[in-house]
Every structure is written in structure tokens, then in C-alpha cells.
Design an enzyme around this catalytic site. Structure first.
Site, PDB file in Angstrom:
ATOM      1  N   SER A  64       0.836  -1.199   0.000  1.00  0.00           N
ATOM      2  CA  SER A  64       0.000   0.000   0.000  1.00  0.00           C
ATOM      3  C   SER A  64       0.868   1.244   0.000  1.00  0.00           C
ATOM      4  CB  SER A  64      -0.857  -0.022   1.276  1.00  0.00           C
ATOM      5  OG  SER A  64      -1.424   1.244   1.520  1.00  0.00           O
ATOM      6  N   TYR A  89      -2.011  -1.177  10.898  1.00  0.00           N
ATOM      7  CA  TYR A  89      -2.243  -1.781   9.575  1.00  0.00           C
ATOM      8  C   TYR A  89      -1.100  -1.411   8.627  1.00  0.00           C
ATOM      9  CZ  TYR A  89      -3.710  -1.887   4.705  1.00  0.00           C
ATOM     10  OH  TYR A  89      -3.718  -2.073   3.344  1.00  0.00           O
ATOM     11  N   LYS A 102       2.116  -3.673   6.616  1.00  0.00           N
ATOM     12  CA  LYS A 102       2.513  -3.670   5.200  1.00  0.00           C
ATOM     13  C   LYS A 102       4.014  -3.392   5.079  1.00  0.00           C
ATOM     14  CE  LYS A 102      -1.340  -4.669   3.403  1.00  0.00           C
ATOM     15  NZ  LYS A 102      -1.497  -5.956   2.746  1.00  0.00           N
TER      16      LYS A 102
HETATM   17  P1  NAD Z   1     -10.558  -7.709   1.276  1.00  0.00           P
HETATM   18  O1  NAD Z   1     -10.770  -7.692   2.748  1.00  0.00           O
HETATM   19  O2  NAD Z   1     -11.741  -7.547   0.401  1.00  0.00           O
HETATM   20  O3  NAD Z   1      -9.816  -9.061   0.840  1.00  0.00           O
HETATM   21  C1  NAD Z   1      -8.878  -9.694   1.684  1.00  0.00           C
HETATM   22  C2  NAD Z   1      -9.291 -11.153   1.809  1.00  0.00           C
HETATM   23  O4  NAD Z   1      -8.356 -11.828   2.646  1.00  0.00           O
HETATM   24  C3  NAD Z   1     -10.667 -11.331   2.428  1.00  0.00           C
HETATM   25  O5  NAD Z   1     -11.473 -12.114   1.568  1.00  0.00           O
HETATM   26  C4  NAD Z   1     -10.377 -12.054   3.751  1.00  0.00           C
HETATM   27  O6  NAD Z   1     -11.426 -12.954   4.086  1.00  0.00           O
HETATM   28  C5  NAD Z   1      -9.061 -12.748   3.452  1.00  0.00           C
HETATM   29  N1  NAD Z   1      -8.208 -13.021   4.613  1.00  0.00           N
HETATM   30  C6  NAD Z   1      -7.811 -12.155   5.568  1.00  0.00           C
HETATM   31  N2  NAD Z   1      -7.003 -12.778   6.437  1.00  0.00           N
HETATM   32  C7  NAD Z   1      -6.878 -14.060   6.013  1.00  0.00           C
HETATM   33  C8  NAD Z   1      -6.176 -15.195   6.506  1.00  0.00           C
HETATM   34  N3  NAD Z   1      -5.439 -15.147   7.609  1.00  0.00           N
HETATM   35  N4  NAD Z   1      -6.291 -16.365   5.828  1.00  0.00           N
HETATM   36  C9  NAD Z   1      -7.035 -16.443   4.700  1.00  0.00           C
HETATM   37  N5  NAD Z   1      -7.721 -15.405   4.208  1.00  0.00           N
HETATM   38  C10 NAD Z   1      -7.642 -14.225   4.859  1.00  0.00           C
HETATM   39  O7  NAD Z   1      -9.450  -6.617   0.949  1.00  0.00           O
HETATM   40  P2  NAD Z   1      -9.001  -6.005  -0.453  1.00  0.00           P
HETATM   41  O8  NAD Z   1      -9.461  -4.617  -0.493  1.00  0.00           O
HETATM   42  O9  NAD Z   1      -9.325  -6.934  -1.538  1.00  0.00           O
HETATM   43  O10 NAD Z   1      -7.430  -5.967  -0.225  1.00  0.00           O
HETATM   44  C11 NAD Z   1      -6.565  -7.000  -0.687  1.00  0.00           C
HETATM   45  C12 NAD Z   1      -5.157  -6.679  -0.223  1.00  0.00           C
HETATM   46  O11 NAD Z   1      -4.769  -5.425  -0.753  1.00  0.00           O
HETATM   47  C13 NAD Z   1      -4.993  -6.584   1.289  1.00  0.00           C
HETATM   48  O12 NAD Z   1      -3.760  -7.135   1.648  1.00  0.00           O
HETATM   49  C14 NAD Z   1      -4.996  -5.096   1.536  1.00  0.00           C
HETATM   50  O13 NAD Z   1      -4.303  -4.750   2.702  1.00  0.00           O
HETATM   51  C15 NAD Z   1      -4.298  -4.583   0.294  1.00  0.00           C
HETATM   52  N6  NAD Z   1      -4.638  -3.188  -0.001  1.00  0.00           N
HETATM   53  C16 NAD Z   1      -5.952  -2.835  -0.124  1.00  0.00           C
HETATM   54  C17 NAD Z   1      -6.290  -1.519  -0.363  1.00  0.00           C
HETATM   55  C18 NAD Z   1      -7.734  -1.097  -0.467  1.00  0.00           C
HETATM   56  O14 NAD Z   1      -8.023   0.089  -0.368  1.00  0.00           O
HETATM   57  N7  NAD Z   1      -8.683  -1.997  -0.686  1.00  0.00           N
HETATM   58  C19 NAD Z   1      -5.279  -0.547  -0.501  1.00  0.00           C
HETATM   59  C20 NAD Z   1      -3.944  -0.952  -0.393  1.00  0.00           C
HETATM   60  C21 NAD Z   1      -3.638  -2.281  -0.150  1.00  0.00           C
HETATM   61  C1  UD1 Z   2      -6.881   4.791   4.039  1.00  0.00           C
HETATM   62  C2  UD1 Z   2      -5.774   4.396   4.972  1.00  0.00           C
HETATM   63  C3  UD1 Z   2      -4.685   3.707   4.204  1.00  0.00           C
HETATM   64  C4  UD1 Z   2      -5.233   2.560   3.376  1.00  0.00           C
HETATM   65  C5  UD1 Z   2      -6.337   3.092   2.471  1.00  0.00           C
HETATM   66  C6  UD1 Z   2      -6.969   2.037   1.630  1.00  0.00           C
HETATM   67  C7  UD1 Z   2      -5.887   6.066   6.764  1.00  0.00           C
HETATM   68  C8  UD1 Z   2      -5.156   7.155   7.448  1.00  0.00           C
HETATM   69  N1  UD1 Z   2      -5.271   5.548   5.690  1.00  0.00           N
HETATM   70  O1  UD1 Z   2      -6.364   5.710   3.131  1.00  0.00           O
HETATM   71  O2  UD1 Z   2      -3.720   3.193   5.104  1.00  0.00           O
HETATM   72  O3  UD1 Z   2      -4.209   1.956   2.604  1.00  0.00           O
HETATM   73  O4  UD1 Z   2      -7.346   3.684   3.293  1.00  0.00           O
HETATM   74  O5  UD1 Z   2      -7.579   1.069   2.435  1.00  0.00           O
HETATM   75  O6  UD1 Z   2      -6.941   5.670   7.189  1.00  0.00           O
HETATM   76  N2  UD1 Z   2     -13.062  10.509   3.901  1.00  0.00           N
HETATM   77  C9  UD1 Z   2     -14.077  11.348   4.295  1.00  0.00           C
HETATM   78  N3  UD1 Z   2     -15.168  10.796   4.893  1.00  0.00           N
HETATM   79  C10 UD1 Z   2     -15.302   9.464   5.123  1.00  0.00           C
HETATM   80  C11 UD1 Z   2     -14.254   8.611   4.703  1.00  0.00           C
HETATM   81  C12 UD1 Z   2     -13.132   9.169   4.098  1.00  0.00           C
HETATM   82  O7  UD1 Z   2     -14.018  12.556   4.125  1.00  0.00           O
HETATM   83  O8  UD1 Z   2     -16.319   9.032   5.690  1.00  0.00           O
HETATM   84  C13 UD1 Z   2     -11.884  11.101   3.253  1.00  0.00           C
HETATM   85  C14 UD1 Z   2     -10.605  10.844   4.043  1.00  0.00           C
HETATM   86  O9  UD1 Z   2     -10.365  11.847   4.967  1.00  0.00           O
HETATM   87  C15 UD1 Z   2      -9.570  10.824   2.912  1.00  0.00           C
HETATM   88  C16 UD1 Z   2     -10.345  10.348   1.679  1.00  0.00           C
HETATM   89  O10 UD1 Z   2     -11.721  10.490   2.002  1.00  0.00           O
HETATM   90  O11 UD1 Z   2      -9.132  12.110   2.674  1.00  0.00           O
HETATM   91  C17 UD1 Z   2     -10.071   8.907   1.347  1.00  0.00           C
HETATM   92  O12 UD1 Z   2     -10.256   8.135   2.527  1.00  0.00           O
HETATM   93  P1  UD1 Z   2     -10.078   6.563   2.547  1.00  0.00           P
HETATM   94  O13 UD1 Z   2     -10.909   5.954   1.487  1.00  0.00           O
HETATM   95  O14 UD1 Z   2     -10.282   6.087   3.951  1.00  0.00           O
HETATM   96  O15 UD1 Z   2      -8.557   6.340   2.100  1.00  0.00           O
HETATM   97  P2  UD1 Z   2      -7.194   6.961   2.703  1.00  0.00           P
HETATM   98  O16 UD1 Z   2      -7.433   7.777   3.895  1.00  0.00           O
HETATM   99  O17 UD1 Z   2      -6.444   7.583   1.598  1.00  0.00           O
END
Ligand code: NAD
Ligand code: UD1
Length: 334
Positions: A124, A150, A154
């Protein structure tokens, strides 16, 4: 390739499964279903024409994971599985460290024991912590300034992967640093459907639009940005999924790191306006106080992914909103 997706029934994993199947890869999924549903497998089949083999298992169950690898020779693992809610990670840090770091170690042990030597890891932009410039480049230092457990998981997993690659020089590790993944598959069949209370901007906007939450709280309009709200780099999940397909082609021994983002910053107010434009309705909203840990502005420098993976985002913020609304409409009909 025969590819195992950990966390593959989740949001990003399911979209990636679709793109991989479309490219002719054999996809199998392991997930404990803590934050996803098994019904996603049928949706993947509906879109891509093939249902991935599924193992319901926890990565922390080293014996079971080892057994999965002993039974099937995978060419590659794409490691999505992890807990990802920032606020929750502050409340239950040990669970986050145990699940995310312990799960990764368990996975790497099973891979090494069974001669599976390629891994792509979902990292991330949060690993960049606080930087002087809002444009994040892969060469910047990571670690200092990360505001929550969290994000630290990462960062720590990235460091573990680097150490592991030194000790196992024939391992091929690619780290993908995602910016803000949003949107849904244009079919409306899969999207961001977290179990429980949403935390991120787009899932919250969706809950407001469907009346589950009365209004969106905009966390601060006094930031150092043109409209006062925070700026992020939102990336359509289908573009992100295609980034994984592109990354497969350049896997090589050692560790390669790529930002996956659009390179463009968009403010919270601009996101709300784009959603209102797509839906044709005003979104109930209020300006609230700042959320702890939020940064004014950051976005990707995506040049390395463009040069080496021949990948860049293609979909726009308007596409993101149209696809999100389509997914929402289908979900509300269920
Ligand atoms: P998600 O929660 O939809 O998917 C993650 C999946 O992992 C889920 O289905 C959950 O059931 C499974 N899981 C969690 N722990 C597990 C374990 N111990 N064993 C087996 N399965 C397990 O999340 P996502 O949004 O699809 O994210 C996927 C990856 O990308 C994650 O590692 C997340 O941290 C990373 N990531 C996501 C975002 C985002 O905004 N969605 C941003 C940056 C990085
Ligand atoms: C957050 C996490 C980041 C993670 C990412 C994707 C924090 C500080 N960072 O990023 O570690 O990788 O999610 O999962 O939480 N916002 C509002 N109202 C809301 C929700 C969000 O105004 O109800 C704003 C937030 O202040 C931010 C933007 O929307 O400025 C995006 O928020 P969000 O989707 O949570 O992502 P990040 O904060 O960028």
C-alpha cells in the site's frame, strides 16, 4: 500459469481472478472468508467463464496451507489475504500483526517447502508514511511516519520479503504498492462489499446513497489543498487487477517494487461531485472534523510501472462512479 490467490474472494482478489482467467491462467483461491463471501466464486465464473478451485483455509493454519502446496504445484502466488481496516488495527493491533505478518510467514514457509518461488504482494502507499513531496516514488524511504498498525504490517511484510529474497536468491518477489482502489466490475457482479461497517470513502458514499448511513461526513475542509479537502490517487479496481497481470510478465529473481496508481490527485469534494453527476442526485453530506492520521495530499508517480510493466490506468473517475452505481443497483436488487 497455475496461480494461487490468497484472499482471492476479497475485493481486489476477485477482480484480479477475472482478469487472470481471461488471460488463460489457471486460478485457485485460498481464503478464510473473514471479509468475503463464497458466492463471489459464482460471480467470477459468470464473468470469466470459469470457477476457480477454492480452499476455505486460514493462512495461519500452516499445516493446511502446506498441504495445499504439497497437492498442487503453483507457478505463482498473489498474496492479497490480510486485514485492512485502519481504525480496527488501532483497536486490535495484535490481531493485525498476527494475521498479516504471521499469515505471510506461514505462506512463505509453505512456498519454500514446496518449491514455489514466485510471489506478488499487495502492499500500500501507506508504507511511504510522511514525505516532503506528495508525489510518491518507489525510491523514497519507507517506514517513518506510518500512522497505524495496519500500515506498519505492510511495511514490515515488505522488509520480511526483502530479507527472504536475500536468503533465497532464486525467489522472485514483486511488491505492488496500491494507491486508493475504488469502483467495481462493469458487469455489476463484483465490487467492494466488506463484511461489517465500511471505513473508506467510496464504500461509505455507497452506504449513504442506499440510505444505510444518513450522510457523508467529509473529514475536514481546511487542508492545504485547493478546495480544502484531502487529495488522493483513486484507481479503478479493474485497472488495478490488470496491473497484476502485467506484473507477472516481468517477475525476476530478487525484489521488484511498483506503484500502482493513476498519478492524478482528486479531492474528496471532487469525488462527491463526480458521484452526484453519475447518480443525478445530491449526496447528503456534512463537513466534519479532521480524521486522525490523514495527510493533505498524495498520489503515485506511476512512471516505473509504465516503463517496465507497460501498464497504466485507463479508466476515469467518471467510469469509477458509473461502475460503482451499477454494482450498487444490482446489490440492492438482491
Ligand atoms: P478484502 O478484505 O476484500 O480481501 C482480503 C481477503 O483476505 C478477504 O477475503 C479475507 O477474508 C481474506 N483473509 C484475511 N485474512 C486471512 C487469513 N489469515 N487467511 C485467509 N484469508 C484471509 O481486501 P481487499 O481490499 O481486496 O485488499 C486485498 C489486499 O490489498 C490486502 O492485503 C490489503 O491490505 C491490500 N490493499 C488494499 C487496499 C484497499 O483500499 N482496498 C489498498 C492498499 C492495499
Ligand atoms: C486509508 C488508509 C490507508 C489505506 C487506504 C486504503 C488512513 C489514514 N489511511 O487511506 O492506510 O491503505 O485507506 O484502504 O486511514 N473521507 C471522508 N469521509 C469518510 C471517509 C473518508 O471525508 O467518511 C476522506 C478521508 O479523509 C480521505 C479520503 O476520504 O481524505 C479517502 O479516505 P479513505 O478511502 O479512507 O482512504 P485513505 O485515507 O487515503
Amino acid at each position: 500459469m497455475r496461480i494461487l490467490l490468497t484472499g482471492g474472494t476479497g475485493y481486489i482478489g476477485s477482480h484480479t481472478a477475472v482478469e487472470l482467467i481471461k488471460q488463460g491462467h489457471e486460478v485457485e483461491i485460498v481464503d478464510n472468508l473473514r471479509n468475503s463471501k463464497a458466492s463471489v466464486l459464482d460471480r467470477i465464473e459468470q464473468i470469466a467463464g470459469k470457477k476457480p478451485k477454492f480452499y476455505q483455509a486460514d493462512l495461519l493454519d500452516t499445516e493446511k496451507i502446506n498441504q495445499i502446496f504439497a497437492e498442487t504445484q503453483f507457478d505463482l502466488v498473489i498474496h492479497f489475504a490480510g486485514l485492512k481496516a485502519v481504525g480496527e488495527s488501532v483497536e486490535i493491533p495484535l490481531e493485525y500483526y498476527k494475521n498479516n505478518i504471521g499469515g505471510t510467514i506461514s505462506l512463505l514457509e509453505a512456498m519454500r517447502a514446496n518449491n514455489c518461488k514466485r510471489i506478488i504482494f499487495s502492499s500500500s502507499a501507506t508504507v511511504y508514511g510522511i514525505q516532503e513531496s506528495p508525489e510518491y516514488v518507489e525510491t523514497m524511504q519507507t517506514g517513518p511516519g506510518i500512522s497505524n498498525p495496519y500500515g506498519r504490517t505492510k511495511y514490515m511484510i515488505e522488509e520480511i520479503l526483502k530479507d527472504f529474497a536475500v536468503a533465497n536468491p532464486d525467489f522472485e518477489v514483486t511488491i505492488l504498492r496500491y494507491f486508493n482502489p475504488v469502483g467495481a466490475h462493469p458487469s455489476g457482479l463484483i465490487g467492494d462489499d466488506p463484511n461489517g461497517r465500511p471505513n473508506n470513502l467510496m464504500p461509505i458514499i455507497m452506504h449513504v446513497a442506499s440510505g444505510k448511513i444518513p450522510y457523508l461526513s467529509i473529514f475536514g475542509d481546511d487542508y492545504n489543498t485547493p478546495d480544502g479537502t484531502c487529495i488522493r490517487d483513486y484507481i479503478h479496481v479493474v485497472d488495478l487487477a490488470k496491473g497484476h497481470v502485467a506484473a507477472i510478465k516481468t517477475l525476476k529473481p530478487g525484489v521488484s517494487i511498483y506503484n500502482l496508481g493513476s498519478g492524478k490527485g482528486v479531492s474528496v469534494k471532487e469525488m462527491v461531485a463526480a458521484f452526484e453527476k453519475a447518480s443525478g442526485k445530491p449526496l447528503p453530506q456534512q463537513i466534519a472534523g479532521r480524521r486522525a492520521g490523514d495527510l493533505d495530499e498524495f498520489y503515485a508517480n506511476p512512471a516505473k510501472a509504465k516503463a517496465e510493466l507497460d501498464w497504466q490506468t485507463e479508466l476515469t473517475i467518471d467510469d469509477i462512479m458509473v461502475d460503482t452505481l451499477n454494482y450498487l443497483k444490482r446489490e440492492n436488487q438482491q
